[in-house]
Design a protein around this motif. Structure first.
Motif, PDB file in Angstrom:
ATOM      1  N   PRO A  45       0.829  -1.214   0.000  1.00 29.12           N
ATOM      2  CA  PRO A  45       0.000   0.000   0.000  1.00 29.12           C
ATOM      3  C   PRO A  45       0.858   1.257   0.000  1.00 29.12           C
ATOM      4  O   PRO A  45       1.905   1.314   0.655  1.00 29.12           O
ATOM      5  N   PHE A  46       0.420   2.245  -0.764  1.00 32.04           N
ATOM      6  CA  PHE A  46       1.109   3.525  -0.833  1.00 32.04           C
ATOM      7  C   PHE A  46       0.133   4.608  -0.397  1.00 32.04           C
ATOM      8  O   PHE A  46      -0.788   4.945  -1.134  1.00 32.04           O
ATOM      9  N   PRO A  47       0.292   5.116   0.819  1.00 34.19           N
ATOM     10  CA  PRO A  47      -0.646   6.138   1.303  1.00 34.19           C
ATOM     11  C   PRO A  47      -0.448   7.457   0.564  1.00 34.19           C
ATOM     12  O   PRO A  47       0.682   7.907   0.369  1.00 34.19           O
ATOM     13  N   LEU A  48      -1.539   8.044   0.144  1.00 38.13           N
ATOM     14  CA  LEU A  48      -1.506   9.329  -0.542  1.00 38.13           C
ATOM     15  C   LEU A  48      -1.759  10.463   0.446  1.00 38.13           C
ATOM     16  O   LEU A  48      -2.528  10.293   1.395  1.00 38.13           O
ATOM     17  N   PRO A  49      -1.174  11.624   0.201  1.00 34.16           N
ATOM     18  CA  PRO A  49      -1.475  12.768   1.061  1.00 34.16           C
ATOM     19  C   PRO A  49      -2.962  13.138   1.003  1.00 34.16           C
ATOM     20  O   PRO A  49      -3.525  13.594   1.988  1.00 34.16           O
ATOM     21  N   ASN A  50      -3.587  12.918  -0.152  1.00 31.23           N
ATOM     22  CA  ASN A  50      -5.015  13.187  -0.329  1.00 31.23           C
ATOM     23  C   ASN A  50      -5.605  12.097  -1.223  1.00 31.23           C
ATOM     24  O   ASN A  50      -5.350  12.082  -2.419  1.00 31.23           O
ATOM     25  N   ASP A  51      -6.375  11.192  -0.649  1.00 31.94           N
ATOM     26  CA  ASP A  51      -6.970  10.115  -1.462  1.00 31.94           C
ATOM     27  C   ASP A  51      -8.373  10.468  -1.951  1.00 31.94           C
ATOM     28  O   ASP A  51      -8.993   9.685  -2.665  1.00 31.94           O
ATOM     29  N   ASN A  52      -8.874  11.656  -1.601  1.00 33.79           N
ATOM     30  CA  ASN A  52     -10.199  12.084  -2.024  1.00 33.79           C
ATOM     31  C   ASN A  52     -10.122  12.597  -3.462  1.00 33.79           C
ATOM     32  O   ASN A  52      -9.581  13.674  -3.727  1.00 33.79           O
ATOM     33  N   GLY A  53     -10.654  11.820  -4.391  1.00 30.64           N
ATOM     34  CA  GLY A  53     -10.609  12.170  -5.808  1.00 30.64           C
ATOM     35  C   GLY A  53     -11.485  13.339  -6.191  1.00 30.64           C
ATOM     36  O   GLY A  53     -11.422  13.812  -7.326  1.00 30.64           O
TER      37      GLY A  53
END
Length: 160
Positions: free
Chosen positions: A96-104
């Motif tokens: 898994p690669f956590p994104l700073p903002n996963d809200n598309g």
């Protein structure tokens, strides 16, 4: 001697030609592969990665910098939400690669709800941290709405 010199030369030339067809060329363009499952409700038409030229075999992600990923897509359904889920595939294992903002729907060039059968361009910038190892990785980027996959793309990359 079983084979004459001319037969050995023909075998050598045939082997070189076969290997050149089987091995990827250093000048071939990065191929973004569709990894969507059978229940996906969208299709992507274009993928862009910053500093990845059309003739690069893999996209180079430089450590201690930012990379911008853009996916142009359409959905067969209206979307009230959109979430980005990213994994790095290394040696066949999904990490898994956590994104700073996963809200598309936020800071991605999109505003939800998204209408069906309309073309949209999702874009985000993420840090490539200095502590990441220098490895070849396949980036699996999914856009998901209400638990259903919209699109999924595999991006060949190399962290340097």
């Amino acid at each position: 001697m079983i084979f004459g010199k001319s037969t050995a030369a023909v075998i050598t030339v045939a082997t070189v030609l076969l290997l050149s067809c089987l091995l990827p060329s250093a000048t071939e363009a990065a191929e973004f592969a569709n990894c969507a499952n059978e229940t996906a409700i969208g299709q992507y038409s274009k993928v862009e990665v910053s500093n990845c030229a059309d003739d690069d075999a893999t996209c180079v992600l430089k450590r201690n910098s930012n990379a911008t990923i853009s996916i142009t897509f359409t959905s067969d359904e209206e979307l009230s939400e959109l979430k980005a889920v990213v994994h790095g595939i290394i040696l066949g294992m999904e990490v898994p690669f956590p994104l700073p903002n996963d809200n598309g729907c936020q800071d991605s060039g999109l505003e939800c709800p998204l209408a069906k059968k309309t073309t949209y361009r999702y874009s985000t910038t993420l840090p490539v941290l200095k502590q990441y190892p220098k490895v070849s990785v396949e980036v699996k980027w999914e856009l998901i709405a209400a638990g259903t996959q919209v699109v999924c793309v595999l991006i060949p990359a190399k962290i340097q």
